[in-house]
Scaffold this motif. Structure first.
Motif, PDB file in Angstrom:
ATOM      1  N   GLN A 175      22.499 -32.213  24.903  1.00  0.00           N
ATOM      2  CA  GLN A 175      21.567 -31.195  25.362  1.00  0.00           C
ATOM      3  C   GLN A 175      21.340 -30.231  24.221  1.00  0.00           C
ATOM      4  O   GLN A 175      22.212 -29.425  23.904  1.00  0.00           O
ATOM      5  CB  GLN A 175      22.140 -30.455  26.569  1.00  0.00           C
ATOM      6  N   GLY A 176      20.198 -30.325  23.594  1.00  0.00           N
ATOM      7  CA  GLY A 176      19.888 -29.416  22.508  1.00  0.00           C
ATOM      8  C   GLY A 176      19.142 -28.207  23.032  1.00  0.00           C
ATOM      9  O   GLY A 176      18.987 -28.001  24.236  1.00  0.00           O
ATOM     10  N   LEU A 177      18.671 -27.409  22.093  1.00  0.00           N
ATOM     11  CA  LEU A 177      17.977 -26.171  22.442  1.00  0.00           C
ATOM     12  C   LEU A 177      16.643 -26.121  21.723  1.00  0.00           C
ATOM     13  O   LEU A 177      16.572 -26.373  20.518  1.00  0.00           O
ATOM     14  CB  LEU A 177      18.849 -24.977  22.032  1.00  0.00           C
ATOM     15  N   GLU A 191      28.990 -16.714  21.798  1.00  0.00           N
ATOM     16  CA  GLU A 191      30.158 -17.463  22.245  1.00  0.00           C
ATOM     17  C   GLU A 191      30.856 -18.094  21.031  1.00  0.00           C
ATOM     18  O   GLU A 191      31.247 -17.386  20.120  1.00  0.00           O
ATOM     19  CB  GLU A 191      29.750 -18.470  23.310  1.00  0.00           C
ATOM     20  N   ASP A 192      31.023 -19.407  20.976  1.00  0.00           N
ATOM     21  CA  ASP A 192      31.679 -20.020  19.813  1.00  0.00           C
ATOM     22  C   ASP A 192      30.953 -19.670  18.523  1.00  0.00           C
ATOM     23  O   ASP A 192      31.575 -19.343  17.518  1.00  0.00           O
ATOM     24  CB  ASP A 192      31.733 -21.552  19.971  1.00  0.00           C
ATOM     25  N   ALA A 193      29.628 -19.750  18.569  1.00  0.00           N
ATOM     26  CA  ALA A 193      28.855 -19.457  17.361  1.00  0.00           C
ATOM     27  C   ALA A 193      27.480 -18.918  17.709  1.00  0.00           C
ATOM     28  O   ALA A 193      26.836 -19.370  18.662  1.00  0.00           O
ATOM     29  CB  ALA A 193      28.709 -20.720  16.506  1.00  0.00           C
ATOM     30  N   ALA A 194      27.059 -17.934  16.949  1.00  0.00           N
ATOM     31  CA  ALA A 194      25.666 -17.485  16.943  1.00  0.00           C
ATOM     32  C   ALA A 194      25.339 -17.388  15.464  1.00  0.00           C
ATOM     33  O   ALA A 194      25.370 -16.320  14.864  1.00  0.00           O
ATOM     34  CB  ALA A 194      25.505 -16.148  17.644  1.00  0.00           C
ATOM     35  N   ALA A 195      25.084 -18.544  14.883  1.00  0.00           N
ATOM     36  CA  ALA A 195      24.948 -18.641  13.429  1.00  0.00           C
ATOM     37  C   ALA A 195      23.573 -19.169  13.058  1.00  0.00           C
ATOM     38  O   ALA A 195      22.987 -19.964  13.789  1.00  0.00           O
ATOM     39  CB  ALA A 195      26.031 -19.574  12.866  1.00  0.00           C
ATOM     40  N   SER A 196      23.077 -18.713  11.920  1.00  0.00           N
ATOM     41  CA  SER A 196      21.778 -19.155  11.405  1.00  0.00           C
ATOM     42  C   SER A 196      20.716 -18.956  12.491  1.00  0.00           C
ATOM     43  O   SER A 196      20.491 -17.851  12.949  1.00  0.00           O
ATOM     44  CB  SER A 196      21.871 -20.607  10.942  1.00  0.00           C
ATOM     45  N   GLY A 197      20.057 -20.026  12.939  1.00  0.00           N
ATOM     46  CA  GLY A 197      19.047 -19.886  13.985  1.00  0.00           C
ATOM     47  C   GLY A 197      19.607 -19.314  15.268  1.00  0.00           C
ATOM     48  O   GLY A 197      18.901 -18.644  16.027  1.00  0.00           O
ATOM     49  N   GLY A 198      20.903 -19.563  15.534  1.00  0.00           N
ATOM     50  CA  GLY A 198      21.553 -18.971  16.703  1.00  0.00           C
ATOM     51  C   GLY A 198      21.600 -17.461  16.604  1.00  0.00           C
ATOM     52  O   GLY A 198      21.402 -16.756  17.597  1.00  0.00           O
ATOM     53  N   TYR A 199      21.829 -16.948  15.396  1.00  0.00           N
ATOM     54  CA  TYR A 199      21.834 -15.494  15.220  1.00  0.00           C
ATOM     55  C   TYR A 199      20.410 -14.939  15.252  1.00  0.00           C
ATOM     56  O   TYR A 199      20.191 -13.818  15.706  1.00  0.00           O
ATOM     57  CB  TYR A 199      22.528 -15.086  13.919  1.00  0.00           C
ATOM     58  N   GLY A 208      22.761 -23.188  14.900  1.00  0.00           N
ATOM     59  CA  GLY A 208      21.485 -23.055  14.200  1.00  0.00           C
ATOM     60  C   GLY A 208      20.627 -24.300  14.328  1.00  0.00           C
ATOM     61  O   GLY A 208      20.840 -25.139  15.186  1.00  0.00           O
ATOM     62  N   GLY A 209      19.655 -24.403  13.430  1.00  0.00           N
ATOM     63  CA  GLY A 209      18.707 -25.510  13.468  1.00  0.00           C
ATOM     64  C   GLY A 209      17.337 -25.051  13.020  1.00  0.00           C
ATOM     65  O   GLY A 209      17.211 -24.284  12.061  1.00  0.00           O
ATOM     66  N   SER A 210      16.307 -25.471  13.732  1.00  0.00           N
ATOM     67  CA  SER A 210      14.923 -25.185  13.362  1.00  0.00           C
ATOM     68  C   SER A 210      14.625 -23.681  13.354  1.00  0.00           C
ATOM     69  O   SER A 210      14.771 -23.009  14.376  1.00  0.00           O
ATOM     70  CB  SER A 210      13.969 -25.870  14.341  1.00  0.00           C
ATOM     71  N   PRO A 211      14.166 -23.134  12.209  1.00  0.00           N
ATOM     72  CA  PRO A 211      13.797 -21.717  12.179  1.00  0.00           C
ATOM     73  C   PRO A 211      12.573 -21.415  13.031  1.00  0.00           C
ATOM     74  O   PRO A 211      12.452 -20.314  13.576  1.00  0.00           O
ATOM     75  CB  PRO A 211      13.540 -21.441  10.696  1.00  0.00           C
ATOM     76  N   ALA A 264      24.780 -36.952  15.731  1.00  0.00           N
ATOM     77  CA  ALA A 264      25.442 -36.904  14.422  1.00  0.00           C
ATOM     78  C   ALA A 264      25.000 -35.671  13.642  1.00  0.00           C
ATOM     79  O   ALA A 264      25.824 -34.991  13.011  1.00  0.00           O
ATOM     80  CB  ALA A 264      25.131 -38.176  13.637  1.00  0.00           C
ATOM     81  N   GLN A 265      23.703 -35.371  13.684  1.00  0.00           N
ATOM     82  CA  GLN A 265      23.191 -34.191  12.990  1.00  0.00           C
ATOM     83  C   GLN A 265      23.798 -32.913  13.565  1.00  0.00           C
ATOM     84  O   GLN A 265      24.191 -32.008  12.818  1.00  0.00           O
ATOM     85  CB  GLN A 265      21.666 -34.130  13.102  1.00  0.00           C
ATOM     86  N   GLU A 266      23.854 -32.832  14.885  1.00  0.00           N
ATOM     87  CA  GLU A 266      24.410 -31.642  15.519  1.00  0.00           C
ATOM     88  C   GLU A 266      25.884 -31.482  15.189  1.00  0.00           C
ATOM     89  O   GLU A 266      26.371 -30.377  14.950  1.00  0.00           O
ATOM     90  CB  GLU A 266      24.218 -31.706  17.033  1.00  0.00           C
ATOM     91  N   ARG A 267      26.614 -32.613  15.156  1.00  0.00           N
ATOM     92  CA  ARG A 267      28.036 -32.558  14.837  1.00  0.00           C
ATOM     93  C   ARG A 267      28.256 -31.967  13.448  1.00  0.00           C
ATOM     94  O   ARG A 267      29.178 -31.178  13.221  1.00  0.00           O
ATOM     95  CB  ARG A 267      28.610 -33.984  14.902  1.00  0.00           C
ATOM     96  N   LEU A 268      27.376 -32.334  12.504  1.00  0.00           N
ATOM     97  CA  LEU A 268      27.473 -31.794  11.154  1.00  0.00           C
ATOM     98  C   LEU A 268      27.233 -30.291  11.126  1.00  0.00           C
ATOM     99  O   LEU A 268      27.894 -29.550  10.394  1.00  0.00           O
ATOM    100  CB  LEU A 268      26.472 -32.497  10.224  1.00  0.00           C
ATOM    101  N   LEU A 269      26.276 -29.821  11.932  1.00  0.00           N
ATOM    102  CA  LEU A 269      26.007 -28.384  11.996  1.00  0.00           C
ATOM    103  C   LEU A 269      27.224 -27.614  12.515  1.00  0.00           C
ATOM    104  O   LEU A 269      27.604 -26.587  11.953  1.00  0.00           O
ATOM    105  CB  LEU A 269      24.803 -28.109  12.901  1.00  0.00           C
ATOM    106  N   TRP A 270      27.836 -28.130  13.562  1.00  0.00           N
ATOM    107  CA  TRP A 270      29.004 -27.447  14.125  1.00  0.00           C
ATOM    108  C   TRP A 270      30.168 -27.469  13.146  1.00  0.00           C
ATOM    109  O   TRP A 270      30.911 -26.492  13.031  1.00  0.00           O
ATOM    110  CB  TRP A 270      29.428 -28.099  15.442  1.00  0.00           C
ATOM    111  N   GLN A 271      30.336 -28.588  12.425  1.00  0.00           N
ATOM    112  CA  GLN A 271      31.473 -28.714  11.515  1.00  0.00           C
ATOM    113  C   GLN A 271      31.398 -27.744  10.346  1.00  0.00           C
ATOM    114  O   GLN A 271      32.417 -27.431   9.736  1.00  0.00           O
ATOM    115  CB  GLN A 271      31.578 -30.154  11.014  1.00  0.00           C
TER     116      GLN A 271
END
Length: 286
Positions: A39-41, A99-107, A70-73, A275-282
């Motif tokens: 489930q992406g955003l 929560e766990d992260a609000a980073a890059s696009g999340g922030y 994060g992800g797409s700006p 796989a892409q999302e896993r890399l972002l979280w890592q």
């Protein structure tokens, strides 16, 4: 007399509790969010939830829990703009919880909040722009594969993973990143201008725990959704989770549909997206 009459009304119809809708925005951010595996955003997935939350009459605020690496700006900024537009239209306060992260696009989404809170161990920040890819030039040579590409326009194969990287292509990508980064920085400065510290690393892509983000002015306080809302609106505050409507993952599924080829394609895309999302979280050790 008013209190006596109020006591005669069934509890579910009383308005003595402050109701605060809570929207969860979770996952890596991309235009193509959601698959059988994840489930992406995206703006498309977030917009109906936000509309529903801000439409609840009598709610003085909307709480938004952000959990994204994060992800797409573009998608991030669209979600940010929708939150701010609804807040102004409905005259509601926006409280964001990292929560766990609000980073890059999340922030970028988080700064839509009038107030931002984080857990002491949350990952917050990463105000920068990332491009990542792979190169397979030696691999296809060893396999004896010949790459054939025909274009009208010399820049149509910028950073082709099957060809050696060209300096012009790299410079072009860096120029695009610089422009996007500038947009991001201006958004943060506009929303947090009076609260930011003078830390020179703020806009370098660095990230911090919630405690570190607090000292740098990236968030306003430490705490979770329930404790902060109780402190603001009293112990009787009622949290109302806003969830997607419809079928699996909020999408309506026709019982008469039996398209196995499309299901296979969705599964393959889902594996790649996962796989892409896993890399972002890592990147953040999560």
């Amino acid at each position: 007399m008013a209190n006596i009459l109020k006591s005669l009304v069934p509890a579910r119809f009383r308005s003595d509790k402050t109701v605060i809708p809570v929207v969860r925005l979770q996952g890596a951010i991309s235009a193509a969010s959601g698959s059988p595996l994840r489930q992406g955003l995206s703006f498309a997935s977030a917009a109906p939830l936000l509309q529903k939350a801000f439409s609840i009459k009598g709610a003085p605020a909307v709480a938004i829990a952000v959990n994204s690496p994060g992800g797409s700006p573009v998608q991030s900024r669209q979600i940010y703009l929708r939150i701010r537009a609804l807040a102004e239209e409905k005259k509601k306060t926006v409280l964001v919880f990292c929560e766990d992260a609000a980073a890059s696009g999340g922030y970028m989404i988080a700064i839509a909040g009038d107030e931002i809170y984080a857990d002491p161990s949350s990952i917050v920040g990463s105000i920068g722009v990332l491009y990542a890819g792979f190169g397979f030039t030696e691999a296809i040579e060893k396999l004896g594969i010949e790459r054939r590409v025909y274009t009208a326009g010399e820049n149509k194969v910028t950073l082709d993973p099957f060809r050696p990287a060209k300096e012009d292509d790299i410079e072009r990508i860096k120029a695009l990143q610089a422009e996007i980064h500038e947009v991001f920085k201006e958004m943060v400065k506009e929303r947090r201008s009076t609260k930011l510290s003078d830390d020179p690393e703020l806009f370098t892509g660095a990230f911090w725990t919630g405690q570190g983000a607090l000292t740098r002015g990236l968030v306003d306080g430490l705490g979770d959704v329930r404790s902060v809302l109780r402190e603001k609106y009293g112990d009787s505050v009622k949290l109302k989770p806003i969830t997607p409507s419809g079928g699996l993952f909020g999408r309506r599924i026709s019982p008469f549909r039996n398209d196995f080829s499309q299901a296979g394609s969705a599964l393959a895309n889902g594996l790649f997206e996962t796989a892409q999302e896993r890399l972002l979280w890592q990147r953040f050790g999560l």
